[in-house]
Design a protein around this motif. Structure first.
Motif, PDB file in Angstrom:
ATOM      1  N   SER A  17       6.986  -5.723   0.155  1.00  0.00           N
ATOM      2  CA  SER A  17       5.773  -5.238  -0.510  1.00  0.00           C
ATOM      3  C   SER A  17       5.379  -3.868   0.034  1.00  0.00           C
ATOM      4  O   SER A  17       5.671  -3.528   1.186  1.00  0.00           O
ATOM      5  CB  SER A  17       4.611  -6.207  -0.276  1.00  0.00           C
ATOM      6  N   TYR A  59       0.092  -3.204 -17.996  1.00  0.00           N
ATOM      7  CA  TYR A  59       1.260  -3.114 -17.122  1.00  0.00           C
ATOM      8  C   TYR A  59       2.533  -2.971 -17.953  1.00  0.00           C
ATOM      9  O   TYR A  59       2.649  -3.534 -19.048  1.00  0.00           O
ATOM     10  CB  TYR A  59       1.392  -4.362 -16.259  1.00  0.00           C
ATOM     11  N   VAL A  63       7.107  -4.703 -14.507  1.00  0.00           N
ATOM     12  CA  VAL A  63       6.368  -4.926 -13.263  1.00  0.00           C
ATOM     13  C   VAL A  63       5.324  -6.036 -13.389  1.00  0.00           C
ATOM     14  O   VAL A  63       4.682  -6.384 -12.395  1.00  0.00           O
ATOM     15  CB  VAL A  63       5.688  -3.633 -12.774  1.00  0.00           C
ATOM     16  N   PHE A  67       3.291  -6.346  -9.737  1.00  0.00           N
ATOM     17  CA  PHE A  67       2.445  -5.226  -9.341  1.00  0.00           C
ATOM     18  C   PHE A  67       1.011  -5.481  -9.802  1.00  0.00           C
ATOM     19  O   PHE A  67       0.783  -6.080 -10.856  1.00  0.00           O
ATOM     20  CB  PHE A  67       2.924  -3.918  -9.984  1.00  0.00           C
ATOM     21  N   LEU A  80      -2.029   0.622  -6.031  1.00  0.00           N
ATOM     22  CA  LEU A  80      -0.965  -0.120  -6.696  1.00  0.00           C
ATOM     23  C   LEU A  80      -0.315  -1.022  -5.653  1.00  0.00           C
ATOM     24  O   LEU A  80       0.411  -0.542  -4.779  1.00  0.00           O
ATOM     25  CB  LEU A  80       0.073   0.809  -7.318  1.00  0.00           C
ATOM     26  N   MET A  82       2.388  -3.533  -4.749  1.00  0.00           N
ATOM     27  CA  MET A  82       3.720  -3.836  -5.274  1.00  0.00           C
ATOM     28  C   MET A  82       4.340  -4.935  -4.433  1.00  0.00           C
ATOM     29  O   MET A  82       4.591  -4.738  -3.236  1.00  0.00           O
ATOM     30  CB  MET A  82       4.590  -2.567  -5.244  1.00  0.00           C
ATOM     31  N   ASP A  89      13.119  -0.671  -8.550  1.00  0.00           N
ATOM     32  CA  ASP A  89      11.788  -0.066  -8.409  1.00  0.00           C
ATOM     33  C   ASP A  89      11.848   1.243  -7.634  1.00  0.00           C
ATOM     34  O   ASP A  89      10.830   1.942  -7.519  1.00  0.00           O
ATOM     35  CB  ASP A  89      10.839  -1.031  -7.697  1.00  0.00           C
TER      36      ASP A  89
END
Length: 122
Positions: A17, A59, A63, A67, A80, A82, A89
């Motif tokens: 992440s 979105y 994602v 996300f 953001l 993630m 990505d």
């Protein structure tokens, strides 16, 4: 004029992440929809997510569920988050601002940050 500065990029292994931040200054932040876009080497810039002032979100399919875009109008910052990152990505991630209206086309945005690199290794 709106100035945007992204931060939070880096290198992470697949499944990891990262949280990107975009600090805005100059005009009334809450008047703007804030978007995240990304561009991988040799590819066109693509839409990732956008958040409006109220806020509503859109979105990209690629994602969704991984996300999360959010904003803090008191701090003039958009985030953001993630999760479950994949090698696909990997890209330079850009923050952008558009006054009024929620759009997914990058060429409809008024202001851009300098970008922050995200690299996901398999």
């Amino acid at each position: 004029q709106v100035q945007l500065v992204e931060s939070g990029g880096g290198s992470v292994q697949a499944g990891g992440s990262l949280r990107l931040s975009c600090a805005a200054s100059g005009r009334t932040f809450s008047d703007y929809s804030m978007g995240w876009f990304r561009q991988a080497p040799g590819k066109e810039r693509e839409f990732v997510a956008v958040i409006s002032w109220n806020p509503s979100h859109i979105y990209a399919d690629s994602v969704k569920g991984r996300f999360t875009i959010s904003r803090d109008n008191a701090r003039n910052t958009v985030y953001l988050q993630m999760n479950s990152l994949k090698s696909e990505d990997t890209a330079v991630y850009y923050c952008a601002a558009k006054r009024l209206g929620v759009r997914t086309n990058w060429d409809e945005y008024d202001y851009w940050g300098q970008g922050t690199q995200v690299t996901v290794s398999a």
